[in-house]
Design an enzyme around this catalytic site. Structure first.
Site, PDB file in Angstrom:
ATOM      1  N   CYS A   8       0.026 -77.408 120.286  1.00  0.00           N
ATOM      2  CA  CYS A   8      -0.792 -77.899 119.169  1.00  0.00           C
ATOM      3  C   CYS A   8      -2.167 -78.270 119.729  1.00  0.00           C
ATOM      4  CB  CYS A   8      -0.112 -79.071 118.443  1.00  0.00           C
ATOM      5  SG  CYS A   8       0.193 -80.520 119.463  1.00  0.00           S
ATOM      6  N   ASN A  11      -1.455 -82.194 121.761  1.00  0.00           N
ATOM      7  CA  ASN A  11      -0.182 -82.355 122.481  1.00  0.00           C
ATOM      8  C   ASN A  11       0.283 -83.819 122.494  1.00  0.00           C
ATOM      9  OD1 ASN A  11       1.101 -81.839 125.892  1.00  0.00           O
ATOM     10  ND2 ASN A  11       2.131 -81.446 123.976  1.00  0.00           N
ATOM     11  N   CYS A  13       1.133 -85.208 118.956  1.00  0.00           N
ATOM     12  CA  CYS A  13       1.852 -85.415 117.686  1.00  0.00           C
ATOM     13  C   CYS A  13       2.900 -84.337 117.428  1.00  0.00           C
ATOM     14  CB  CYS A  13       0.883 -85.479 116.510  1.00  0.00           C
ATOM     15  SG  CYS A  13      -0.306 -86.833 116.608  1.00  0.00           S
ATOM     16  N   ARG A  14       2.457 -83.095 117.167  1.00  0.00           N
ATOM     17  CA  ARG A  14       3.404 -82.064 116.729  1.00  0.00           C
ATOM     18  C   ARG A  14       4.170 -81.401 117.857  1.00  0.00           C
ATOM     19  NH1 ARG A  14      -1.108 -78.853 113.663  1.00  0.00           N
ATOM     20  NH2 ARG A  14      -2.208 -79.819 115.404  1.00  0.00           N
ATOM     21  N   SER A  15       3.479 -80.881 118.872  1.00  0.00           N
ATOM     22  CA  SER A  15       4.205 -80.109 119.888  1.00  0.00           C
ATOM     23  C   SER A  15       5.176 -80.952 120.732  1.00  0.00           C
ATOM     24  CB  SER A  15       3.253 -79.287 120.775  1.00  0.00           C
ATOM     25  OG  SER A  15       2.318 -80.087 121.439  1.00  0.00           O
ATOM     26  N   ASP A 118      -1.505 -80.881 110.568  1.00  0.00           N
ATOM     27  CA  ASP A 118      -1.945 -81.801 111.612  1.00  0.00           C
ATOM     28  C   ASP A 118      -1.787 -83.230 111.099  1.00  0.00           C
ATOM     29  OD1 ASP A 118      -3.337 -83.327 113.390  1.00  0.00           O
ATOM     30  OD2 ASP A 118      -5.034 -81.957 113.555  1.00  0.00           O
TER      31      ASP A 118
HETATM   32  P1  4NP Z   1      -1.518 -82.815 117.557  1.00  0.00           P
HETATM   33  O1  4NP Z   1      -2.373 -83.843 116.711  1.00  0.00           O
HETATM   34  O2  4NP Z   1      -2.397 -81.588 117.717  1.00  0.00           O
HETATM   35  O3  4NP Z   1      -0.330 -82.562 116.685  1.00  0.00           O
HETATM   36  O4  4NP Z   1      -1.188 -83.488 118.857  1.00  0.00           O
HETATM   37  C1  4NP Z   1      -3.674 -84.204 117.047  1.00  0.00           C
HETATM   38  C2  4NP Z   1      -3.903 -85.138 118.025  1.00  0.00           C
HETATM   39  C3  4NP Z   1      -5.194 -85.539 118.304  1.00  0.00           C
HETATM   40  C4  4NP Z   1      -6.265 -84.991 117.609  1.00  0.00           C
HETATM   41  C5  4NP Z   1      -6.031 -84.051 116.630  1.00  0.00           C
HETATM   42  C6  4NP Z   1      -4.723 -83.658 116.348  1.00  0.00           C
HETATM   43  N1  4NP Z   1      -7.600 -85.415 117.864  1.00  0.00           N
HETATM   44  O5  4NP Z   1      -8.505 -85.001 117.133  1.00  0.00           O
HETATM   45  O6  4NP Z   1      -7.824 -86.178 118.828  1.00  0.00           O
END
Ligand code: 4NP
Length: 151
Positions: A8, A11, A13-15, A118
């Site tokens: 993602c 790295n 939240c989702r992955s 997201d």
């Molecule tokens: P992830 O979520 O891609 O599922 O880990 C996010 C974590 C951080 C950010 C965006 C999405 N960010 O903009 O910092």
């Protein structure tokens, strides 16, 4: 031994949820697969998964608290058999970095190519339950397909 990398943006939240769910299923079914996760960015490198991801996984009996964020690397291109992106932006970014054989997680489990949204900007916990459930359904189907060598 099949090697799978879930990717993602951050790295955190989702992955990490995807990694936790896939490891859990693999352990339960004694499957010979290796799983890992990474981000297309290094913004959160070294951090543990976000609080809501840890909580929702824990509610399903999966402990992801000690995972740590890392960006994708050149080595990943050779090491992993499957690169599974959480949304189409992630897939585009990976392809622009030269990754091949990138799948969308949403292509599995009857989501018909929908992005795993997201959750970073969601105000509360609720969105994470939806995200968890999409990830779980898709991974069940993905693992079935690997086992039957249909992808
Ligand atoms: P992830 O979520 O891609 O599922 O880990 C996010 C974590 C951080 C950010 C965006 C999405 N960010 O903009 O910092």
């Amino acid at each position: 031994m099949k090697r799978i990398l879930f990717v993602c943006l951050g790295n955190i939240c989702r992955s990490p949820i995807a990694e936790g769910v896939a490891s859990h299923i693999a352990k339960k079914r004694r499957l010979q697969i290796e799983v890992d996760s990474a981000g297309t960015s290094s913004w959160h490198a070294g951090e543990h998964p976000c609080e809501h991801s840890v909580k929702v996984s824990k509610q399903h009996g999966i402990d992801i608290a000690s995972l740590t964020s890392r960006p994708v690397s050149e080595k990943d291109k050779l090491h992993f058999d499957y690169i599974i992106a959480m949304d189409s932006q992630n897939r585009n970014d990976l392809e622009a970095m030269g990754f091949q054989n990138v799948h969308l997680l949403g292509d599995f489990g009857g989501h018909e190519g929908k992005d795993i949204p997201d959750p970073y900007f969601f105000p509360g916990f609720e969105g994470f339950e939806k995200v968890y459930s999409m990830i779980e359904t898709a991974i069940e189907d993905f693992i079935e397909k690997i086992e039957h060598e249909s992808i």
